[in-house]
Design a protein around this motif. Structure first.
Motif, PDB file in Angstrom:
ATOM      1  N   MET A   1     -30.674   7.618  78.392  1.00 14.00           N
ATOM      2  CA  MET A   1     -29.889   6.473  77.912  1.00 14.00           C
ATOM      3  C   MET A   1     -29.272   5.748  79.106  1.00 14.00           C
ATOM      4  O   MET A   1     -28.768   6.379  80.037  1.00 14.00           O
ATOM      5  CB  MET A   1     -28.783   6.955  76.968  1.00 14.00           C
ATOM      6  N   ALA A   2     -29.334   4.443  79.070  1.00 13.99           N
ATOM      7  CA  ALA A   2     -28.797   3.639  80.170  1.00 13.99           C
ATOM      8  C   ALA A   2     -27.284   3.799  80.274  1.00 13.99           C
ATOM      9  O   ALA A   2     -26.581   3.900  79.254  1.00 13.99           O
ATOM     10  CB  ALA A   2     -29.150   2.171  79.967  1.00 13.99           C
ATOM     11  N   ARG A   3     -26.808   3.824  81.495  1.00 14.72           N
ATOM     12  CA  ARG A   3     -25.361   3.860  81.745  1.00 14.72           C
ATOM     13  C   ARG A   3     -24.845   2.421  81.781  1.00 14.72           C
ATOM     14  O   ARG A   3     -25.194   1.656  82.685  1.00 14.72           O
ATOM     15  CB  ARG A   3     -25.046   4.545  83.065  1.00 14.72           C
ATOM     16  N   THR A   4     -24.033   2.072  80.804  1.00 16.32           N
ATOM     17  CA  THR A   4     -23.477   0.725  80.751  1.00 16.32           C
ATOM     18  C   THR A   4     -21.984   0.794  80.466  1.00 16.32           C
ATOM     19  O   THR A   4     -21.478   1.794  79.927  1.00 16.32           O
ATOM     20  CB  THR A   4     -24.146  -0.143  79.660  1.00 16.32           C
ATOM     21  N   ILE A   5     -21.285  -0.278  80.817  1.00 13.21           N
ATOM     22  CA  ILE A   5     -19.867  -0.420  80.481  1.00 13.21           C
ATOM     23  C   ILE A   5     -19.621  -1.877  80.121  1.00 13.21           C
ATOM     24  O   ILE A   5     -20.070  -2.783  80.824  1.00 13.21           O
ATOM     25  CB  ILE A   5     -18.956   0.042  81.636  1.00 13.21           C
ATOM     26  N   ARG A   6     -18.939  -2.089  79.002  1.00 14.32           N
ATOM     27  CA  ARG A   6     -18.606  -3.451  78.570  1.00 14.32           C
ATOM     28  C   ARG A   6     -17.158  -3.745  78.964  1.00 14.32           C
ATOM     29  O   ARG A   6     -16.231  -3.018  78.568  1.00 14.32           O
ATOM     30  CB  ARG A   6     -18.801  -3.632  77.070  1.00 14.32           C
ATOM     31  N   ILE A   7     -16.998  -4.811  79.716  1.00 15.03           N
ATOM     32  CA  ILE A   7     -15.701  -5.148  80.307  1.00 15.03           C
ATOM     33  C   ILE A   7     -15.246  -6.518  79.809  1.00 15.03           C
ATOM     34  O   ILE A   7     -16.049  -7.449  79.688  1.00 15.03           O
ATOM     35  CB  ILE A   7     -15.786  -5.142  81.842  1.00 15.03           C
ATOM     36  N   ALA A   8     -13.955  -6.631  79.541  1.00 10.04           N
ATOM     37  CA  ALA A   8     -13.325  -7.913  79.207  1.00 10.04           C
ATOM     38  C   ALA A   8     -12.365  -8.271  80.334  1.00 10.04           C
ATOM     39  O   ALA A   8     -11.499  -7.465  80.699  1.00 10.04           O
ATOM     40  CB  ALA A   8     -12.572  -7.820  77.887  1.00 10.04           C
ATOM     41  N   SER A   9     -12.531  -9.466  80.893  1.00  3.47           N
ATOM     42  CA  SER A   9     -11.676  -9.931  81.981  1.00  3.47           C
ATOM     43  C   SER A   9     -10.860 -11.129  81.497  1.00  3.47           C
ATOM     44  O   SER A   9     -11.414 -12.099  80.985  1.00  3.47           O
ATOM     45  CB  SER A   9     -12.530 -10.325  83.195  1.00  3.47           C
ATOM     46  N   ALA A  10      -9.543 -11.053  81.663  1.00  3.38           N
ATOM     47  CA  ALA A  10      -8.652 -12.049  81.075  1.00  3.38           C
ATOM     48  C   ALA A  10      -8.420 -13.246  81.991  1.00  3.38           C
ATOM     49  O   ALA A  10      -8.174 -13.094  83.191  1.00  3.38           O
ATOM     50  CB  ALA A  10      -7.309 -11.415  80.737  1.00  3.38           C
ATOM     51  N   GLN A  11      -8.514 -14.432  81.381  1.00  2.00           N
ATOM     52  CA  GLN A  11      -7.888 -15.633  81.924  1.00  2.00           C
ATOM     53  C   GLN A  11      -6.586 -15.768  81.135  1.00  2.00           C
ATOM     54  O   GLN A  11      -6.554 -16.337  80.047  1.00  2.00           O
ATOM     55  CB  GLN A  11      -8.784 -16.860  81.738  1.00  2.00           C
ATOM     56  N   TYR A  12      -5.529 -15.215  81.709  1.00  2.00           N
ATOM     57  CA  TYR A  12      -4.310 -14.925  80.950  1.00  2.00           C
ATOM     58  C   TYR A  12      -3.263 -16.004  81.155  1.00  2.00           C
ATOM     59  O   TYR A  12      -2.849 -16.265  82.288  1.00  2.00           O
ATOM     60  CB  TYR A  12      -3.768 -13.566  81.400  1.00  2.00           C
TER      61      TYR A  12
END
Length: 301
Positions: free
Chosen positions: A1-12
């Motif tokens: 299984m592929a190693r992935t990470i889903r990231i959210a980056s804020a324009q806050y």
């Protein structure tokens, strides 16, 4: 299984909040918006904490040093909100950095990482801008860390730190795959300096770099009155990635929003082995390349 990470980056956006409950409500809404989109790691920008100074009154928030002092009162509650949301939603959150007084009386710019299991890690800003030194009175931090959160191994280079190659290289040597860059810039010039630093660090170390930023005007704040930038995700420029520019995703300049990307760590490993060029490997061919600081590895559950 592929190693992935889903990231959210804020324009806050820096908002005029007059109570801790108002901040807690705002933060909860932002975190929920990212979680709904599948984010596993959420990044808030440098000095996002400074909007809390307004709670003490405009006479405080319009005075830079009074704002920094006010933050010493609010910081425990501020960080508790992030810790609670990380546990509640089962995500990792990098809180917006805050000027933090240490036991020896020095004040550093500190970012704190929260895990779903209640663990925390901190990274202090290493190199300070003229404004931080001359106006804010912030002290240079010490120590570099790489955090193994299971999903990925991450380093944190706070804003100006991203413009200095040896800091991020030390994180790469300690196994970093993703570098988080929480930033706060008051002009487009400052934003592009950090942005260009992010792109360069991604290129030379063959890592992902993620920039988060503050946005908007706050004339009631002496600390974060003008905020300009866009969140973005950077990768090495290599045919194994979808964008020849190395920019995987980026937000609309100065618009409050989340920017999302799912990062494939197996592709990163392949690029380091078989990319068109091997910048990460070839670092040591530079004269003086071995003179590096060391980064400590912190492993979470």
């Amino acid at each position: 299984m592929a190693r992935t990470i889903r990231i959210a980056s804020a324009q806050y956006p820096i908002d005029e909040l007059t109570s801790m409950s108002a901040f807690a409500g705002k933060l909860a809404r932002w975190v929920e918006q990212a979680v709904v989109k599948g984010a596993q790691l959420l990044i808030f920008p440098e000095y996002a904490s400074m909007e809390l100074a307004r709670i003490a009154g405009r006479h405080v928030s319009r005075d830079l040093h009074a704002s920094i002092e006010a933050m010493q009162y609010y910081i425990a509650d501020y960080e508790a909100e992030f810790a609670n949301l990380a546990k509640r939603h089962g995500v990792h959150i990098l809180a917006g950095s805050a000027p933090t007084r240490l036991a020896d009386g020095s004040v550093v710019n500190r970012a704190r990482l929260f895990t779903p299991h209640g663990e925390t890690g901190t990274q202090q800003k290493q190199i300070l801008t003229r404004s931080e030194l001359e106006d804010w009175g912030i002290d240079a931090g010490t120590g570099l860390c790489v955090f193994d959160i299971g999903l990925a191994r991450i380093g944190i280079a706070i804003c100006y730190d991203s413009e200095f190659p040896l800091i991020v290289r030390a994180m790469y040597n300690a196994g970093a795959e993703v570098i988080l860059v929480p930033s706060c810039t008051d002009t487009a010039y400052g934003y592009y300096r950090v942005r260009n630093g992010c792109a360069a660090r991604a290129l030379e170390n063959q890592v992902y770099v993620v920039q988060s930023c503050t946005v908007g005007e706050a004339d009631w704040s002496a600390a974060v009155d003008h905020n300009s930038g866009a969140a973005a995700f950077f990768a090495p420029s290599d045919p194994l990635f979808p964008s020849p520019s190395g920019v995987l995703e980026e937000g609309t300049m100065n618009a409050p929003q989340w920017v999302f990307a799912t990062l494939d760590l197996d592709v990163l490993t392949e690029v380091r082995k078989n990319g068109d060029v091997l910048n990460a490997r070839d670092w040591d061919l530079q004269p003086g390349a071995s003179e590096l600081p060391q980064a400590k590895v912190v492993t979470f559950k």
